[in-house]
Design a protein around this motif. Structure first.
Motif, mmCIF file in Angstrom:
data_model
loop_
_atom_site.group_PDB
_atom_site.id
_atom_site.type_symbol
_atom_site.label_atom_id
_atom_site.label_comp_id
_atom_site.label_asym_id
_atom_site.label_seq_id
_atom_site.Cartn_x
_atom_site.Cartn_y
_atom_site.Cartn_z
ATOM 1 N N GLU A 113 9.901 14.780 4.420
ATOM 2 C CA GLU A 113 9.126 15.944 3.977
ATOM 3 C C GLU A 113 8.596 15.729 2.558
ATOM 4 O OE1 GLU A 113 8.099 18.264 6.060
ATOM 5 O OE2 GLU A 113 9.249 17.137 7.550
ATOM 6 N N GLU A 114 9.431 15.167 1.695
ATOM 7 C CA GLU A 114 8.992 14.874 0.327
ATOM 8 C C GLU A 114 7.900 13.802 0.343
ATOM 9 O OE1 GLU A 114 8.594 15.221 -3.678
ATOM 10 O OE2 GLU A 114 9.763 16.522 -2.353
ATOM 11 N N LEU A 115 8.060 12.818 1.197
ATOM 12 C CA LEU A 115 7.073 11.751 1.330
ATOM 13 C C LEU A 115 5.726 12.314 1.778
ATOM 14 C CD1 LEU A 115 6.636 8.711 1.160
ATOM 15 C CD2 LEU A 115 7.340 8.554 3.547
ATOM 16 N N LYS A 116 5.749 13.258 2.709
ATOM 17 C CA LYS A 116 4.511 13.894 3.168
ATOM 18 C C LYS A 116 3.809 14.593 2.005
ATOM 19 C CE LYS A 116 5.840 14.743 7.960
ATOM 20 N NZ LYS A 116 6.106 15.779 8.959
ATOM 21 N N SER B 188 4.715 5.068 8.520
ATOM 22 C CA SER B 188 6.031 5.248 7.906
ATOM 23 C C SER B 188 6.879 6.227 8.718
ATOM 24 C CB SER B 188 5.857 5.751 6.470
ATOM 25 O OG SER B 188 7.103 5.996 5.894
ATOM 26 N N ILE B 189 6.284 7.339 9.116
ATOM 27 C CA ILE B 189 7.005 8.333 9.915
ATOM 28 C C ILE B 189 7.376 7.757 11.275
ATOM 29 C CG2 ILE B 189 6.767 10.562 11.096
ATOM 30 C CD1 ILE B 189 5.086 11.442 8.622
ATOM 31 N N TRP B 190 6.457 7.029 11.891
ATOM 32 C CA TRP B 190 6.753 6.403 13.189
ATOM 33 C C TRP B 190 7.925 5.429 13.038
ATOM 34 C CZ3 TRP B 190 7.025 1.468 15.062
ATOM 35 C CH2 TRP B 190 7.145 1.357 16.448
ATOM 36 N N GLY B 191 7.911 4.624 11.962
ATOM 37 C CA GLY B 191 8.996 3.670 11.724
ATOM 38 C C GLY B 191 10.325 4.371 11.523
ATOM 39 N N LEU C 30 13.594 3.966 14.002
ATOM 40 C CA LEU C 30 14.926 3.601 13.513
ATOM 41 C C LEU C 30 15.965 4.645 13.930
ATOM 42 C CD1 LEU C 30 14.003 2.405 9.923
ATOM 43 C CD2 LEU C 30 14.952 0.974 11.749
ATOM 44 N N GLU C 31 15.642 5.920 13.772
ATOM 45 C CA GLU C 31 16.588 6.984 14.105
ATOM 46 C C GLU C 31 16.946 6.985 15.586
ATOM 47 O OE1 GLU C 31 14.906 10.623 12.585
ATOM 48 O OE2 GLU C 31 15.528 10.146 10.536
ATOM 49 N N LEU D 204 0.831 -1.209 0.000
ATOM 50 C CA LEU D 204 0.000 0.000 0.000
ATOM 51 C C LEU D 204 0.861 1.253 0.000
ATOM 52 C CD1 LEU D 204 -2.783 -1.108 2.481
ATOM 53 C CD2 LEU D 204 -3.020 -0.805 0.008
ATOM 54 N N TYR D 205 1.932 1.229 0.785
ATOM 55 C CA TYR D 205 2.858 2.364 0.860
ATOM 56 C C TYR D 205 3.391 2.713 -0.528
ATOM 57 C CZ TYR D 205 7.361 4.663 1.784
ATOM 58 O OH TYR D 205 8.435 5.517 1.773
#
Length: 132
Positions: A122-125, A101-104, A108-109, A31-32
């Motif tokens: 930001e681009e993904l948003k 996705s942002i939570w993941g 990771l960070e 889906l992503y």
């Protein structure tokens, strides 16, 4: 024992229903990529998901189609051409998929880890249409 695809009775709660639909290991990732990259052919999805075998990808796509989240378009040409896109119901998951996705990424960070492919959040948003 075959996994039940449709409920014979009402689910215990709404979360159970949601997890039943999204429960496959690769469904969220499929889906992503459909959100991020738009309509994709089977081979394009395989390139985005190198760790999944053809049989499992086919199974996950069939289940997403059966559950009304994606649309499978078959073109009568040789060799066969099949494209997958999000249905209106599937597009309703946009914010959920983006938030996961942002939570993941943040998870990771915090652990000093990265994904194999660098993503600009930001681009993904923007691509996924997040109004924030």
């Amino acid at each position: 024992m075959k996994k039940l695809r449709n409920y014979d009775s009402a689910p215990g709660c709404s979360m159970e229903a949601a997890l039943h639909i999204m429960g496959g290991k690769w469904k969220g990732v499929i889906l992503y990529h459909l959100f991020k990259d738009g309509t994709l052919r089977f081979s394009e999805l395989q390139r985005f998901l190198p760790s999944i075998n053809q049989r499992l990808l086919t199974k996950q796509l069939r289940e997403l189609e059966e559950d009304g989240l994606i649309i499978r378009q078959v073109y009568p040409v040789v060799p066969p051409k099949v494209e997958y896109s999000l249905s209106d119901e599937g597009r309703e998951l946009n914010k959920l998929v983006l938030d996961l996705s942002i939570w993941g990424r943040n998870w990771l960070e915090r652990r000093g880890l990265k994904t194999a492919v660098e993503e600009d959040i930001e681009e993904l948003k923007k691509v996924l249409g997040d109004p924030k």
